[in-house]
Design an enzyme around this catalytic site. Structure first.
Site, PDB file in Angstrom:
ATOM      1  N   ALA A   5       5.031  22.581 -53.924  1.00  0.00           N
ATOM      2  CA  ALA A   5       4.826  21.178 -53.607  1.00  0.00           C
ATOM      3  C   ALA A   5       4.661  20.960 -52.188  1.00  0.00           C
ATOM      4  O   ALA A   5       3.687  20.485 -51.505  1.00  0.00           O
ATOM      5  CB  ALA A   5       5.388  20.313 -54.282  1.00  0.00           C
ATOM      6  N   TYR A   6       5.704  21.309 -51.438  1.00  0.00           N
ATOM      7  CA  TYR A   6       5.558  21.186 -49.771  1.00  0.00           C
ATOM      8  C   TYR A   6       4.483  22.009 -49.414  1.00  0.00           C
ATOM      9  O   TYR A   6       3.648  21.454 -48.327  1.00  0.00           O
ATOM     10  CB  TYR A   6       6.813  21.439 -49.264  1.00  0.00           C
ATOM     11  CG  TYR A   6       7.042  21.390 -47.825  1.00  0.00           C
ATOM     12  CD1 TYR A   6       7.420  20.015 -47.549  1.00  0.00           C
ATOM     13  CD2 TYR A   6       6.923  22.239 -46.938  1.00  0.00           C
ATOM     14  CE1 TYR A   6       7.298  19.581 -46.229  1.00  0.00           C
ATOM     15  CE2 TYR A   6       6.801  21.895 -45.727  1.00  0.00           C
ATOM     16  CZ  TYR A   6       7.345  20.761 -45.253  1.00  0.00           C
ATOM     17  OH  TYR A   6       7.574  20.432 -43.793  1.00  0.00           O
ATOM     18  N   SER A   7       4.567  23.044 -49.459  1.00  0.00           N
ATOM     19  CA  SER A   7       3.321  23.960 -49.057  1.00  0.00           C
ATOM     20  C   SER A   7       1.975  23.449 -49.443  1.00  0.00           C
ATOM     21  O   SER A   7       1.032  23.543 -48.250  1.00  0.00           O
ATOM     22  CB  SER A   7       3.431  25.479 -49.549  1.00  0.00           C
ATOM     23  OG  SER A   7       4.799  25.998 -49.207  1.00  0.00           O
TER      24      SER A   7
ATOM     25  N   SER B 185       1.291  20.478 -50.279  1.00  0.00           N
ATOM     26  CA  SER B 185       0.681  19.048 -49.694  1.00  0.00           C
ATOM     27  C   SER B 185       0.519  19.228 -48.088  1.00  0.00           C
ATOM     28  O   SER B 185      -0.256  18.467 -47.565  1.00  0.00           O
ATOM     29  CB  SER B 185       2.117  18.270 -49.656  1.00  0.00           C
ATOM     30  OG  SER B 185       3.174  18.625 -49.096  1.00  0.00           O
TER      31      SER B 185
END
Length: 250
Positions: A156-158, A160
């Site tokens: 999710a972080y990557s 986003s």
């Protein structure tokens, strides 16, 4: 601490999201030290007041950047309080869960995108009209090397942060002839309170990917952001600037 340039931001007004801690706080302190006015937007209302008093911020708004109405209202109140908005540094963000994609909790996925992507989108929407009215603007959207390379167990972080890079490139091209420059920062991991959201194993993995063999210092990234937010950055837009200790390969 990097060199402070006297009056580099004199007459300029900046909005810093996530301004009560980490990179946002470091950037805000530098802009104030270099003659600018700063408005801090942050979810942590209590810490926001303390940081504002400490660094001399001119205006604060306690908000959740995933709330579009609140962000748009903050843009109006900040422009009224400071008389203008010249700079946006969109640094509010969260890491989300640490898990493989096929086991990733959907609620965490959605929250990461609400903060890291929608929050940047809303913040840009809130300030760009004021920049266009003034014929000048600098926007720095904080992404990550993870948005270029992807980190395992941080889908999710990557994803986003990749979205932030894409949004930045689109907006930068849209505003290229209007006096508003838009770029993103893609740092590798640096010492910041956001690391408290991660297990030590994940931090160790990210440190191990950096050829310099260490995490960054927040002031190293703040120095780059302040260049990007200044008049000196005049012929580069829709681009990414790396502070990655040699990790980034493109």
């Amino acid at each position: 601490m990097s060199t402070v340039y006297a009056n580099r931001f004199a007459g300029r007004a900046a909005v810093i999201t996530g301004g009560a801690s980490g990179l946002g706080k470091a950037v805000a302190a530098r802009i104030v030290a270099e003659g600018g006015q700063v408005a801090l937007w942050d979810l942590d209302a209590e810490n926001l007041k303390a940081v504002a008093a400490d660094i001399g911020a001119a205006h604060t708004v306690a908000l959740d950047v995933s709330d579009e109405a609140a962000v748009l209202a903050a843009g109006k109140s900040t422009a009224e309080a400071l008389g203008r908005i010249d700079i946006l540094v969109a640094s509010a963000g969260i890491t989300g869960a640490t898990a493989p994609v096929y086991e990733y909790p959907t609620d965490s996925w959605k929250r990461v995108f609400d903060i890291n992507v929608n929050g940047v989108f809303y913040s840009c929407k809130a300030v760009v009209p004021f920049m266009l009215a003034g014929g000048y603007g600098r926007i720095v959207n904080v992404a990550s090397v993870a948005g270029k390379e992807g980190n395992p167990n941080a889908g999710a972080y990557s994803a986003s942060k990749a979205a932030v890079i894409g949004l930045t490139k689109s907006l930068g091209k849209e505003l290229a002839t209007k006096g508003v420059i838009v770029n993103s920062l893609t740092p590798a991991t640096f010492e910041s309170p956001i690391l408290e959201q991660l297990p030590q194993s994940q931090v160790d993995y990210m440190r191990g990917k950096i050829p310099m063999g260490r995490l960054g210092d927040v002031h190293e990234s703040a120095a780059m952001v302040c260049f990007m937010a200044s008049e000196e950055c005049s012929f580069t837009t829709a681009a990414t600037f790396d502070t990655s200790g040699g990790r980034t390969t493109f």
